[in-house]
Design an enzyme around this catalytic site. Sequence first.
Site, PDB file in Angstrom:
ATOM      1  N   HIS A 185       8.951 -24.383 -12.721  1.00  0.00           N
ATOM      2  CA  HIS A 185       7.786 -24.419 -11.838  1.00  0.00           C
ATOM      3  C   HIS A 185       6.776 -25.311 -12.537  1.00  0.00           C
ATOM      4  O   HIS A 185       7.129 -26.398 -13.000  1.00  0.00           O
ATOM      5  CB  HIS A 185       7.249 -23.017 -11.529  1.00  0.00           C
ATOM      6  CG  HIS A 185       6.278 -23.020 -10.390  1.00  0.00           C
ATOM      7  ND1 HIS A 185       4.937 -22.777 -10.562  1.00  0.00           N
ATOM      8  CD2 HIS A 185       6.444 -23.293  -9.078  1.00  0.00           C
ATOM      9  CE1 HIS A 185       4.316 -22.877  -9.397  1.00  0.00           C
ATOM     10  NE2 HIS A 185       5.206 -23.195  -8.472  1.00  0.00           N
ATOM     11  N   ASP A 319       6.632 -25.746   2.569  1.00  0.00           N
ATOM     12  CA  ASP A 319       5.823 -25.096   1.535  1.00  0.00           C
ATOM     13  C   ASP A 319       4.742 -24.205   2.136  1.00  0.00           C
ATOM     14  O   ASP A 319       3.715 -23.947   1.504  1.00  0.00           O
ATOM     15  CB  ASP A 319       5.197 -26.122   0.590  1.00  0.00           C
ATOM     16  CG  ASP A 319       4.910 -25.566  -0.799  1.00  0.00           C
ATOM     17  OD1 ASP A 319       5.228 -24.380  -1.031  1.00  0.00           O
ATOM     18  OD2 ASP A 319       4.379 -26.294  -1.645  1.00  0.00           O
TER      19      ASP A 319
END
Length: 446
Positions: A185, A319
């Site tokens: 991430h 997203d």
Amino acid sequence: MVYINVAVCLSVLLLVIGLSVGLSVNTFRGRDALDSAPLIDGHNDLPYNLYGKLNNHLSDFNFESDLSNDSVWGKKACDSCFTDLPRLLKGKVGGQFWVAYVSCSSQYKDSLQLTMRQIDVIRRFIQKYPNNLQLVTEAGDIETTWRSGKIASMIGVEGGHSLDSSLAVLRLYYDLGVRYVTLTHTCNTPWADASTVDDGYVYNLTEFGQAMVYEMNRIGMLVDLSHVSHNVMREVLAITKAPVIFSHSSAFSVCNHYRNVPDDVLHLVKKNNGVVMVNFYSEFVNCNASRNATMEDVIKHINHIRRLIGPDHIGIGGDYDGVSSMPVGLEDVSKYPDLFDRLYESREGEPRWTKEDLEKLAGRNLIRVFQATEAVRDSLSSELPYEETITGNELYIAQRREGFNPGSCQSAIEWDNINVSEIEQSNSFSHFTTRAAYQRLEVNGC
């Protein structure tokens, strides 16, 4: 007279056929492609909102209602809430990767436990709505599920820190239904650099990182390169045996944000036969801070990738629910049809999108990559699981660099026999460690 009448009738018949054909062509809209192919979005973070707002208490979430103006989930109350069932249906969503994401602040602490909670809530969420959602773990079941009127629901894990540097954890996630893992991430793992490193490096992809990729290939886990550094993108594409995905990334040439994919990597994706699922987040698609992002910005990214590597390597990764700002025209999950209508217009200077191209963009490209990954899995079925274990030295360096007291909360055997003084004196360690990290040692503890 007979011949004249026949000729007149034939002319009228041909005119009617011509008009009907012309009418059908003229009335086709881009959104109609979503009736012949499933729209599969590569990344939705609704599960993280369920955790942050409700601590995963699904009984308090009214998924079946339009929550646009809800006092908790509405636009005015929550700047990262864009998803509910009515809007998903309006958006013609046929497949969705629901993401198990936990913050990088959990790395070296409780990331594994928190990720398991998120996988659990995704599975419970899908089970709670059997008329609308169905868990899918095989590529061949996506269209079947969609044609039955349900949203094919898949699980992705976002961030290699959720693996706790363990191949065993990777395999167990797969057994729980996870079908992609994003290698990092915003934080580096001890074996791979995150996108925040940009074109530099800290670890790049280590030998253990390579083993992680190979094991993902072996078990059939999709390798997701969103969030990794540009160099790690290149290194993974050089070794992977299966196509990769970018579950939610856009084009670096259009907006030079480090989360986006450079052109040379796009060419490698084509060679790899993978897919880049374009992100909608305003800051990733519009690098001009003087104006709001719009749907046109997203279209520029899609068309750039299309021109560079063709229509076979593009997908959609909105997203939604993972970010706080969406472009004008793509405000929530109901807006996908508008995007497909606009693409089909093919304005001057833009590539022409056919119905078949739009179907590929919608989901067929992702399904192809998924199937190819399964084919690699099947071809490697005789291979034994990788048994590599990350070294204690690697973990020590990574934890020290992040300001932790290395190993203070771990008891695994890889921590045995570490030569701390040798590590502390090594040039590589001094390169990795910052003054701020030393200053954080007492704060972070384990």
